[in-house]
Design a protein around this motif. Structure first.
Motif, PDB file in Angstrom:
ATOM      1  N   SER A  83       0.842  -1.186   0.000  1.00  0.00           N
ATOM      2  CA  SER A  83       0.000   0.000   0.000  1.00  0.00           C
ATOM      3  C   SER A  83       0.879   1.239   0.000  1.00  0.00           C
ATOM      4  N   TYR A  84       0.321   2.325  -0.510  1.00  0.00           N
ATOM      5  CA  TYR A  84       1.060   3.579  -0.619  1.00  0.00           C
ATOM      6  C   TYR A  84       0.239   4.724  -0.037  1.00  0.00           C
ATOM      7  N   VAL A  85       0.886   5.519   0.785  1.00  0.00           N
ATOM      8  CA  VAL A  85       0.258   6.692   1.369  1.00  0.00           C
ATOM      9  C   VAL A  85       0.712   7.910   0.573  1.00  0.00           C
ATOM     10  N   VAL A  86      -0.242   8.610  -0.015  1.00  0.00           N
ATOM     11  CA  VAL A  86       0.034   9.845  -0.747  1.00  0.00           C
ATOM     12  C   VAL A  86      -0.391  11.006   0.147  1.00  0.00           C
ATOM     13  N   SER A  87       0.510  11.952   0.370  1.00  0.00           N
ATOM     14  CA  SER A  87       0.160  13.138   1.137  1.00  0.00           C
ATOM     15  C   SER A  87       0.548  14.382   0.351  1.00  0.00           C
ATOM     16  N   PHE A  88      -0.182  15.462   0.582  1.00  0.00           N
ATOM     17  CA  PHE A  88       0.097  16.708  -0.136  1.00  0.00           C
ATOM     18  C   PHE A  88      -0.523  17.879   0.610  1.00  0.00           C
ATOM     19  N   ARG A 122       4.048  13.884  -1.510  1.00  0.00           N
ATOM     20  CA  ARG A 122       4.957  12.819  -1.094  1.00  0.00           C
ATOM     21  C   ARG A 122       4.252  11.471  -1.179  1.00  0.00           C
ATOM     22  N   VAL A 123       5.037  10.414  -1.389  1.00  0.00           N
ATOM     23  CA  VAL A 123       4.512   9.052  -1.419  1.00  0.00           C
ATOM     24  C   VAL A 123       5.413   8.183  -0.565  1.00  0.00           C
ATOM     25  N   ARG A 124       4.806   7.390   0.309  1.00  0.00           N
ATOM     26  CA  ARG A 124       5.574   6.399   1.081  1.00  0.00           C
ATOM     27  C   ARG A 124       4.831   5.072   1.038  1.00  0.00           C
ATOM     28  N   SER A 125       5.562   3.980   1.230  1.00  0.00           N
ATOM     29  CA  SER A 125       4.976   2.657   1.125  1.00  0.00           C
ATOM     30  C   SER A 125       4.813   2.014   2.494  1.00  0.00           C
ATOM     31  N   GLY A 161      -3.437  29.359   4.015  1.00  0.00           N
ATOM     32  CA  GLY A 161      -4.177  28.379   4.810  1.00  0.00           C
ATOM     33  C   GLY A 161      -3.931  26.932   4.421  1.00  0.00           C
ATOM     34  N   TRP A 162      -2.713  26.614   4.039  1.00  0.00           N
ATOM     35  CA  TRP A 162      -2.382  25.259   3.581  1.00  0.00           C
ATOM     36  C   TRP A 162      -2.812  24.194   4.585  1.00  0.00           C
ATOM     37  N   THR A 163      -3.392  23.088   4.098  1.00  0.00           N
ATOM     38  CA  THR A 163      -3.769  21.957   4.939  1.00  0.00           C
ATOM     39  C   THR A 163      -3.193  20.672   4.347  1.00  0.00           C
ATOM     40  N   ARG A 164      -2.782  19.753   5.232  1.00  0.00           N
ATOM     41  CA  ARG A 164      -2.196  18.488   4.782  1.00  0.00           C
ATOM     42  C   ARG A 164      -3.304  17.478   4.502  1.00  0.00           C
ATOM     43  N   GLN A 165      -3.255  16.859   3.330  1.00  0.00           N
ATOM     44  CA  GLN A 165      -4.226  15.856   2.910  1.00  0.00           C
ATOM     45  C   GLN A 165      -3.519  14.518   2.715  1.00  0.00           C
ATOM     46  N   THR A 166      -4.216  13.412   2.989  1.00  0.00           N
ATOM     47  CA  THR A 166      -3.625  12.086   2.790  1.00  0.00           C
ATOM     48  C   THR A 166      -4.632  11.136   2.150  1.00  0.00           C
ATOM     49  N   ALA A 167      -4.112  10.159   1.451  1.00  0.00           N
ATOM     50  CA  ALA A 167      -4.933   9.110   0.845  1.00  0.00           C
ATOM     51  C   ALA A 167      -4.082   7.847   0.760  1.00  0.00           C
ATOM     52  N   VAL A 168      -4.732   6.680   0.718  1.00  0.00           N
ATOM     53  CA  VAL A 168      -4.033   5.401   0.614  1.00  0.00           C
ATOM     54  C   VAL A 168      -4.574   4.632  -0.587  1.00  0.00           C
ATOM     55  N   PHE A 169      -3.669   4.029  -1.356  1.00  0.00           N
ATOM     56  CA  PHE A 169      -4.092   3.094  -2.389  1.00  0.00           C
ATOM     57  C   PHE A 169      -3.224   1.852  -2.283  1.00  0.00           C
ATOM     58  N   THR A 170      -3.699   0.744  -2.834  1.00  0.00           N
ATOM     59  CA  THR A 170      -3.008  -0.539  -2.717  1.00  0.00           C
ATOM     60  C   THR A 170      -2.692  -1.102  -4.095  1.00  0.00           C
ATOM     61  N   SER A 171      -1.460  -1.581  -4.235  1.00  0.00           N
ATOM     62  CA  SER A 171      -1.035  -2.268  -5.453  1.00  0.00           C
ATOM     63  C   SER A 171      -0.958  -3.753  -5.153  1.00  0.00           C
ATOM     64  N   LEU A 172      -1.889  -4.540  -5.740  1.00  0.00           N
ATOM     65  CA  LEU A 172      -1.869  -5.978  -5.527  1.00  0.00           C
ATOM     66  C   LEU A 172      -0.925  -6.688  -6.489  1.00  0.00           C
ATOM     67  N   LEU A 173      -0.985  -6.340  -7.770  1.00  0.00           N
ATOM     68  CA  LEU A 173      -0.184  -7.029  -8.778  1.00  0.00           C
ATOM     69  C   LEU A 173       0.617  -6.085  -9.660  1.00  0.00           C
ATOM     70  N   LYS A 174       0.245  -4.818  -9.734  1.00  0.00           N
ATOM     71  CA  LYS A 174       0.866  -3.907 -10.693  1.00  0.00           C
ATOM     72  C   LYS A 174       2.281  -3.507 -10.276  1.00  0.00           C
ATOM     73  N   THR A 175       3.104  -3.241 -11.280  1.00  0.00           N
ATOM     74  CA  THR A 175       4.466  -2.773 -11.033  1.00  0.00           C
ATOM     75  C   THR A 175       4.597  -1.263 -11.222  1.00  0.00           C
ATOM     76  N   SER A 176       3.520  -0.610 -11.670  1.00  0.00           N
ATOM     77  CA  SER A 176       3.511   0.846 -11.775  1.00  0.00           C
ATOM     78  C   SER A 176       2.074   1.329 -11.835  1.00  0.00           C
ATOM     79  N   VAL A 177       1.863   2.556 -11.389  1.00  0.00           N
ATOM     80  CA  VAL A 177       0.551   3.204 -11.479  1.00  0.00           C
ATOM     81  C   VAL A 177       0.774   4.656 -11.855  1.00  0.00           C
ATOM     82  N   THR A 178      -0.277   5.307 -12.318  1.00  0.00           N
ATOM     83  CA  THR A 178      -0.212   6.734 -12.634  1.00  0.00           C
ATOM     84  C   THR A 178      -1.054   7.513 -11.632  1.00  0.00           C
ATOM     85  N   LEU A 179      -0.395   8.445 -10.937  1.00  0.00           N
ATOM     86  CA  LEU A 179      -1.088   9.336 -10.012  1.00  0.00           C
ATOM     87  C   LEU A 179      -1.504  10.590 -10.769  1.00  0.00           C
ATOM     88  N   THR A 180      -2.738  11.028 -10.542  1.00  0.00           N
ATOM     89  CA  THR A 180      -3.254  12.226 -11.192  1.00  0.00           C
ATOM     90  C   THR A 180      -3.940  13.119 -10.166  1.00  0.00           C
TER      91      THR A 180
END
Length: 213
Positions: free
Chosen positions: A119-124, A200-203, A164-183
């Protein structure tokens, strides 16, 4: 964010990976590469999350990019986006940020490598262009075109030096893929849209990834 349903086989595989691996996420917040201790390879992470390149020329407070153009390591989509210098408004990090609306709704995308059963945590950081209506700026974070998070920011009471910047986060999971496109895509009409910075992205392994509200 859509709920993830895992089979007993998937959970068992994830448990084996947990027993065999140390964390794949870098401890340093600005690292852009992660080391996969299971295969002794290095998996590239997202780059250019601060939108510091290309540098906005000193002659203008922002640079516009239409769909199909490159914005550093990102690809612009939709109508257009504006790479904005802190000469116009304060960035959350560094000296530049990205307005997802240039003359109309736009987007930016980047392909990143992923590992199976991870799984990958995307924050921005999120704000909004304070110069234009509507007051509520909205957008989506998509993974391979599928929305995993909708976001919104109300510019009421904010300005160029009080974003007024605020930190946002989301999680997605890669079961079989070796790459994904973030948009990151605007869903707001008009000239000024949601503004993002410091992406930022962390696993994390499936069984260890913290839930995101």
């Amino acid at each position: 964010m859509f709920p993830l349903r895992l089979s007993a086989v998937s959970l068992s595989a994830a448990a084996l990976l947990l027993a065999a691996a140390s964390t794949t996420a870098s401890a340093h917040p600005h690292d852009t590469r992660r080391h996969d201790t299971r295969t002794h390879t290095t998996v590239p992470a997202l780059v250019g999350g601060g939108f510091e390149t290309p540098v906005v020329p000193a002659s203008s407070p922002f640079s516009s990019y239409v769909g199909g153009q490159a914005v550093g390591p990102w690809s612009a989509g939709g109508h257009s986006v504006d790479l904005t210098s802190d000469r116009l408004w304060d960035a959350a990090e560094g000296s530049q940020s990205l307005d997802l609306n240039g003359s109309a709704s736009g987007s930016v995308s980047q392909e990143i490598s992923t590992l199976p059963l991870t799984s990958y945590v995307v924050s921005f950081e999120l704000a909004g262009n304070p110069a234009w209506a509507p007051a509520l700026k909205t957008g989506e974070l998509r993974v391979d075109g599928v929305p995993v998070k909708t976001f919104a920011f109300d510019i009421t009471g904010h300005g160029f030096r009080n974003m007024g910047w605020t930190r946002q986060t989301a999680v997605f999971t890669s079961l079989l893929k070796t790459s994904v496109t973030l948009t990151f895509a605007s869903t707001s009409p008009g000239v000024g849209g949601p503004v993002i910075d410091d992406v930022r992205v962390r696993s994390c392994l499936l069984v260890l990834c913290p839930p995101v509200a």
